[in-house]
Structure formats: C-alpha cells, structure tokens
Design a protein around this motif. Structure first.
Motif, PDB file in Angstrom:
ATOM      1  N   THR A  31      39.970  43.835  44.972  1.00 59.21           N
ATOM      2  CA  THR A  31      38.797  43.570  44.148  1.00 59.21           C
ATOM      3  C   THR A  31      39.068  43.997  42.708  1.00 59.21           C
ATOM      4  O   THR A  31      39.781  44.972  42.455  1.00 59.21           O
ATOM      5  CB  THR A  31      37.542  44.300  44.656  1.00 59.21           C
ATOM      6  OG1 THR A  31      37.764  45.725  44.585  1.00 59.21           O
ATOM      7  CG2 THR A  31      37.231  43.909  46.080  1.00 59.21           C
ATOM      8  N   ASN A  39      36.736  44.841  39.437  1.00 61.03           N
ATOM      9  CA  ASN A  39      35.351  45.105  39.006  1.00 61.03           C
ATOM     10  C   ASN A  39      34.349  44.591  40.040  1.00 61.03           C
ATOM     11  O   ASN A  39      33.320  44.001  39.705  1.00 61.03           O
ATOM     12  CB  ASN A  39      35.081  44.475  37.643  1.00 61.03           C
ATOM     13  CG  ASN A  39      35.702  45.278  36.514  1.00 61.03           C
ATOM     14  OD1 ASN A  39      36.537  46.149  36.746  1.00 61.03           O
ATOM     15  ND2 ASN A  39      35.316  44.999  35.281  1.00 61.03           N
ATOM     16  N   GLY A  40      34.669  44.794  41.314  1.00 61.52           N
ATOM     17  CA  GLY A  40      33.754  44.446  42.393  1.00 61.52           C
ATOM     18  C   GLY A  40      33.852  43.029  42.902  1.00 61.52           C
ATOM     19  O   GLY A  40      33.242  42.700  43.924  1.00 61.52           O
ATOM     20  N   GLU A  41      34.609  42.167  42.248  1.00 65.33           N
ATOM     21  CA  GLU A  41      34.767  40.786  42.683  1.00 65.33           C
ATOM     22  C   GLU A  41      36.067  40.631  43.471  1.00 65.33           C
ATOM     23  O   GLU A  41      37.110  41.157  43.088  1.00 65.33           O
ATOM     24  CB  GLU A  41      34.759  39.834  41.496  1.00 65.33           C
ATOM     25  CG  GLU A  41      33.435  39.805  40.736  1.00 65.33           C
ATOM     26  CD  GLU A  41      33.427  38.696  39.690  1.00 65.33           C
ATOM     27  OE1 GLU A  41      33.507  37.514  40.075  1.00 65.33           O
ATOM     28  OE2 GLU A  41      33.353  39.025  38.490  1.00 65.33           O
ATOM     29  N   ASP A  57      38.408  48.266  37.131  1.00 57.97           N
ATOM     30  CA  ASP A  57      38.212  48.935  38.417  1.00 57.97           C
ATOM     31  C   ASP A  57      38.855  48.073  39.493  1.00 57.97           C
ATOM     32  O   ASP A  57      38.304  47.049  39.910  1.00 57.97           O
ATOM     33  CB  ASP A  57      36.714  49.105  38.676  1.00 57.97           C
ATOM     34  CG  ASP A  57      36.424  49.827  39.991  1.00 57.97           C
ATOM     35  OD1 ASP A  57      37.381  50.093  40.749  1.00 57.97           O
ATOM     36  OD2 ASP A  57      35.245  50.099  40.276  1.00 57.97           O
TER      37      ASP A  57
END
Length: 414
Positions: free
Chosen positions: A195, A197-199, A263
């Motif tokens: 992932t 940044n959360g994607e 991230d």
C-alpha cells in the motif's frame, strides 16, 4: 563476531544462504584486501579437504576449498563444523564492509557444500535446543557501528532479546512456504500487496509454482527490496507525482527526491492471517549514496533475476520488524514470526524533521484493480490497435483511389 579455529572475525549473518565461509590468507584479489583473514597455519583444529567450493550470490561470488574447523558463536561451540576457506572473492565489497566472510542461516538444500561433506551450521546450532527454543531471532538496526555498545542490531539463538520483547505472543507466525512438499530452501512467506498512503498497489501473479500469491524471501544479506520490474515501475510511477522520482539509465536504478515522504506498507502472511508492516520513509528514500542535487536511491528496485521467490525483502524492510526464524519441530513446520517495530506516525515526523517538508503532490496510483503488468499490457494493446487502425485506413484509401481511377479510365474509352 564469530570465532573460527580460535581466530575472530566480523562476518555477515545471511538468511539468504546456508554456507559458512571465511576469507583465507591465500586470498589476494582486491575484493578481500584490508580485512582480517583466516590463517590455516595458525590453527590446530583445521582439517582441509581437496574438495573445491564455489558459491554465486545475486551479486558477487566466492571460490575456495572445503574443510572442517571448530566454530564458536557466542556461548555455542561446534567441533568439526563444515566450512569453506575462500581463496578468491569478487563483487562482494568485503574491503568496504570490513567483514571477513558470511555465515548462512537458511535451510540445508540451498547449501553449496554437499550435505555428504557435513551438516550446515544452522542444523548444528538447532541441535543444541529443545523444540520450544529451536529458533533464532533477528533485529536489524539503523546504527551499523561495529562498537557493540552503540549498535542497535540483535541476533539471539534460542531466546528473544529482552530489550525488545520476551513475549512470543506479540508475533504473527506464518508457516514457511515450501518449494516442494515438506522441503524448504529459504525463509519464504506470501506477500499479499503493497500500500502507498493507504491505497493498494496490486502485484503481478507469482512465478513460483503452486504459490497462490507472490512469494517474498527474507534476506539479511540483501540491502534493498527487490521485485519484478513491472511492479517496481508501477510503484515509482505512483510515488513520482510532481517529478519526485526518476529512472537513472546509467545505473539502472530508480531515484527519488530525498525529502519524498510516503507511507508504504507491505502485507505479509497467508490470506487469513496476513498483516501490514509499515516501512520508515527513510527506507523508501535511501540516503546512502545521496547526491548533491537532492536525489536519493530508491529502497525498492527491480531485479528479474531472483529465482528463490518473487520478491527479496532485504535490510530496508527488515529494519522495520523483529523476526523469529523457528526451526522444524515434530509438531510444526518451520515458521516465520514477525513483530512490527516501526510506528508510521513517529517515523514520518522524524523523517520530515531530518529531510524537510515534501512539496510534491500525494502519490497517484493506477486505476483501481490494475497491476503494473495489466497497465503495460493495456498500453501495448492500445498502441497495436492504433497501428492496425492506421494501416487498415491507409489500405482502404489506396483501394478507393484505385477503383476511382479505373472508373475514370472506363469513361474515357467510351
């Protein structure tokens, strides 16, 4: 430190190989200059054979001779341990690291020294322990100082490092992926996705036979994270908004702005027990080798030459986890236990404080559900369709003009 025949050496502990070797005093090529070398004449416990030794790593190789020697690792002493004296090394950078050899901690089938010549060191170490303590635990630190009082790396055998944790229930355990039924070669486990940044960045299908998802190899002997070209390219394209990444054709590596803060997490384990493990931003924007114009080496790079799995998770991943390598017991297969050691919020704050604010826009992933391979195939299909359309159109125009010309010629003859 490791003692071989009473002589002490700094060595690399490598979970991506199974052989123990040290540089011999007979090694004179540039790669092994300026390091401590094993002296056969100074040992009273060496037994040397005439069996040649050859081992090729992903980068670098070593040649030498097989023998047996007394090996001491911490409080554990092994008599007549099979090892190799390296008479020639190439591409291993020993003169830069100062290490005099490699101690492999993977499974016996990967050993270059035939099992008929002796037992690999990991099996001999595990023979000291009962089932409950038949493991070693690794924590790679960020301070690579040789002064043990300053180092934050840890290797323990049979017990956990109490400064990190004493509780094995904090770890998420996954059975080691078997190459063939009941045969293990490397410390491997499934990787579900990455992932940014959360994607989710979907990954290409595994090339490992029988694997339901891509297979990752935990390898302390590798510095970076290495993966398939298509997936790695898609990763850096996604992060590269605002011109924050580029591909260096000369070095064939991805470069990233040193202040690029993202991230990134890797989800590891079987589908029903998998967990995400965040990476420190400095492991994505690797400052070692930083250039004056503000570009850093990307911590994830492409390498299609990996044949032990689909991905190699080297030091830039392993610095973010504490890992238990559990040996085979009568009741369980070998297991990998992972404990996250990186807090993403704290890591991002430390990174921004050290590198400065990241001015680039947020990452932009490919369309949902698409992998790098699918995207590349889609582009190729569009190009082929476009070329075919152009050719068909051109042929149609030629046929039309020929027909018109023939009609004109008929009218003239009438």
């Amino acid at each position: 430190m490791c003692s071989v025949g009473g002589q002490e050496f700094w060595i690399t502990f490598d979970t991506g190989s199974s052989d123990l070797w040290v540089v011999s005093s007979d090694c004179n090529n540039p790669d092994c200059q300026g390091i401590t070398k094993y002296s056969p004449s100074s040992s009273t416990t060496l037994t040397l054979s005439d069996q040649p030794f050859k081992l090729t790593y992903l980068k670098g190789s070593v040649l030498g001779t097989v023998g047996t020697e007394t090996v001491t690792l911490g409080p554990y002493e092994i008599s007549s341990q099979t090892f190799a004296l390296a008479n020639q090394t190439s591409g291993l950078g020993l003169s830069n690291t100062g290490n005099s050899g490699i101690l492999g901690l993977s499974f016996p089938p990967t050993a270059s020294i035939p099992l008929t010549s002796g037992t690999p060191i990991l099996d001999n170490l595990f023979a000291h322990f009962d089932d409950q303590h038949r493991f070693f635990a690794f924590k790679l630190g960020r301070n690579e100082s040789r002064d043990i009082s300053y180092s934050d790396s840890s290797l323990t055998i049979g017990d956990l490092d109490s400064t990190l944790t004493n509780d094995t229930s904090q770890f998420v355990f996954t059975p080691v992926f078997a190459s063939t039924p009941d045969e293990y070669d490397f410390w491997k486990l499934p990787i579900q996705h990455i992932t940014i940044n959360g994607e989710v960045l979907p990954l290409s299908r595994s090339l490992v036979r029988g694997a339901p998802s891509p297979i990752a190899v935990l390898d302390t002997g590798t510095t970076l994270i290495l993966g398939p070209t298509g997936d790695v390219d898609a990763f850096w394209y996604a992060i590269g908004t605002g011109g924050s990444t580029k591909y260096d054709q000369q070095t064939q590596t991805w470069q990233v702005r040193c202040e690029r803060a993202v991230d990134v997490r890797i989800k590891l384990g079987n589908s029903d027990t998998a967990k995400e493990y965040p990476l420190h931003p400095e492991d994505i924007s690797w400052a070692e080798g930083e250039t004056q114009d503000g570009w850093c080496t990307g911590g994830i790079q492409a390498n299609n030459g990996v044949d032990s799995g689909d991905w190699l998770l080297g030091a830039v991943f392993l610095r973010n986890v504490y890992v238990i390598h559990q040996g085979t017991t009568p009741s369980n297969p070998p297991m990998i236990g992972l404990l996250n050691t990186t807090d993403p919020s704290t890591a991002l704050a430390d990174f921004t404080s050290s590198r400065g604010q990241d001015p680039a826009p947020p990452p932009s992933l490919l369309r949902p559900g698409s992998s790098a391979t699918e995207a590349r195939d889609t582009i190729a299909t569009c190009v082929v369709c476009g070329v075919c359309g152009f050719l068909i159109g051109a042929i149609g125009i030629v046929i039309y003009r020929l027909r018109q010309r023939r009609r004109s010629q008929r009218q003239v003859h009438i």
